[in-house]
Design an enzyme around this catalytic site. Structure first.
Site, PDB file in Angstrom:
ATOM      1  N   GLY A  71       0.771  -1.238   0.000  1.00 44.48           N
ATOM      2  CA  GLY A  71       0.000   0.000   0.000  1.00 44.48           C
ATOM      3  C   GLY A  71       0.798   1.281   0.000  1.00 44.48           C
ATOM      4  O   GLY A  71       0.289   2.333   0.415  1.00 44.48           O
TER       5      GLY A  71
ATOM      6  N   LYS B 261       7.346   9.355  -8.681  1.00 44.65           N
ATOM      7  CA  LYS B 261       7.580   7.912  -8.632  1.00 44.65           C
ATOM      8  C   LYS B 261       8.787   7.714  -9.534  1.00 44.65           C
ATOM      9  O   LYS B 261       8.660   7.380 -10.715  1.00 44.65           O
ATOM     10  CB  LYS B 261       6.357   7.153  -9.147  1.00 44.65           C
ATOM     11  CG  LYS B 261       6.518   5.642  -9.211  1.00 44.65           C
ATOM     12  CD  LYS B 261       6.410   4.993  -7.860  1.00 44.65           C
ATOM     13  CE  LYS B 261       6.418   3.462  -8.007  1.00 44.65           C
ATOM     14  NZ  LYS B 261       6.452   2.790  -6.698  1.00 44.65           N
TER      15      LYS B 261
ATOM     16  N   GLY C 225       9.265   5.478  -3.149  1.00 45.01           N
ATOM     17  CA  GLY C 225      10.311   4.542  -3.543  1.00 45.01           C
ATOM     18  C   GLY C 225       9.745   3.340  -4.275  1.00 45.01           C
ATOM     19  O   GLY C 225       8.537   3.221  -4.492  1.00 45.01           O
ATOM     20  N   VAL C 226      10.642   2.437  -4.628  1.00 43.33           N
ATOM     21  CA  VAL C 226      10.229   1.217  -5.321  1.00 43.33           C
ATOM     22  C   VAL C 226      10.509   0.037  -4.398  1.00 43.33           C
ATOM     23  O   VAL C 226      11.619  -0.122  -3.903  1.00 43.33           O
ATOM     24  CB  VAL C 226      10.960   1.076  -6.675  1.00 43.33           C
ATOM     25  CG1 VAL C 226      12.457   1.122  -6.512  1.00 43.33           C
ATOM     26  CG2 VAL C 226      10.530  -0.178  -7.408  1.00 43.33           C
TER      27      VAL C 226
END
Length: 239
Positions: free
Chosen positions: A16, A39, A118-119
């Site tokens: 999430g 992003k 972040g990823v």
């Protein structure tokens, strides 16, 4: 005044981060702040009308009230839904942190607050040497940790917080997001994490988000203490 900016990471993937980032943006917009999001690295992008789109990046775009061009908001759009360093190598892309920093600086000139998502988690590799924490370090941003409430979340939360602290980053707070509505003892899990993160890192719980439709980030924003977060962030600007 300099823009407020923060870095959102999570205890894992699919817990999430984007939903919480959108909720934060909705909360900031509701307080008449010019809010936008980056992003910087997305995976799983698809081509629509000759333009690459990523679902998470599009959700962040729609939750913002300051519109950034795609080359700023998502400088690296990768097609395969896998770890970024693997996909980047497969697609022949070099993930340049310096370029992301430049995009972030440009975004800060246009907004009062910038949310950088972040990823994956905090230790996800970006190449053979760098990981997500290195990106947050280069951006010089405090971190919000999204904890997905499911079995194992206490360990994941404490390990993530330790990694954030060990790398010299500030954990400015954390948000619990219920992703398993049938999880037993969810309140006890939140209390266990809260006690430890408060004591060791002075990182407050900023909210617990119940199971909500993923398209209702505006409703989720009601469960986050936006004002406390803003107060902490503004305090950091004066240091």
């Amino acid at each position: 005044m300099k823009a407020i900016s923060l870095f959102v990471t999570g205890t894992d993937t699919e817990i999430g981060k984007t939903f919480v980032s959108c909720a934060l943006l909705q909360g900031f917009c509701a307080r008449a702040l010019r809010a936008t999001a980056l992003k910087p690295i997305s995976t799983g992008a698809q081509l629509h009308n000759e333009i690459l789109h990523n679902e998470d990046a599009d959700l962040l775009f729609n939750a913002s009230n300051i519109v950034l061009p795609l080359h700023l908001s998502t400088p690296y759009m990768l097609r395969k839904p896998a770890a970024p360093h693997i996909v980047a190598a497969y697609e022949g892309v070099s993930l340049d942190i310096a370029h992301i920093v430049a995009c972030h600086r440009a975004a800060e000139q246009l907004a009062d607050i910038v949310v950088v998502e972040g990823v994956g988690g905090v230790c996800v590799p970006l190449d053979d040497m760098k990981d997500t924490a290195d990106l947050a370090i280069s951006l010089q941003l405090p971190v919000i940790l999204v904890v997905g409430l499911r079995l194992g979340c206490i360990n994941h939360a404490l390990l993530s917080a330790e990694a954030i602290s060990t790398r010299g980053l500030m954990l400015v707070g954390w948000i619990a997001n219920i992703i398993d509505p049938d999880m037993e003892f969810s309140t006890a899990n939140v209390e266990a994490i809260q006690q430890r993160l408060d004591r060791k890192y002075s990182a407050p719980l900023l909210g617990t988000i119940p199971r909500i439709d993923s398209q209702r980030a505006d409703e989720a924003a009601r469960y986050i203490d936006i004002d406390t977060l803003l107060e902490r962030m503004r305090g950091l600007l004066t240091l």
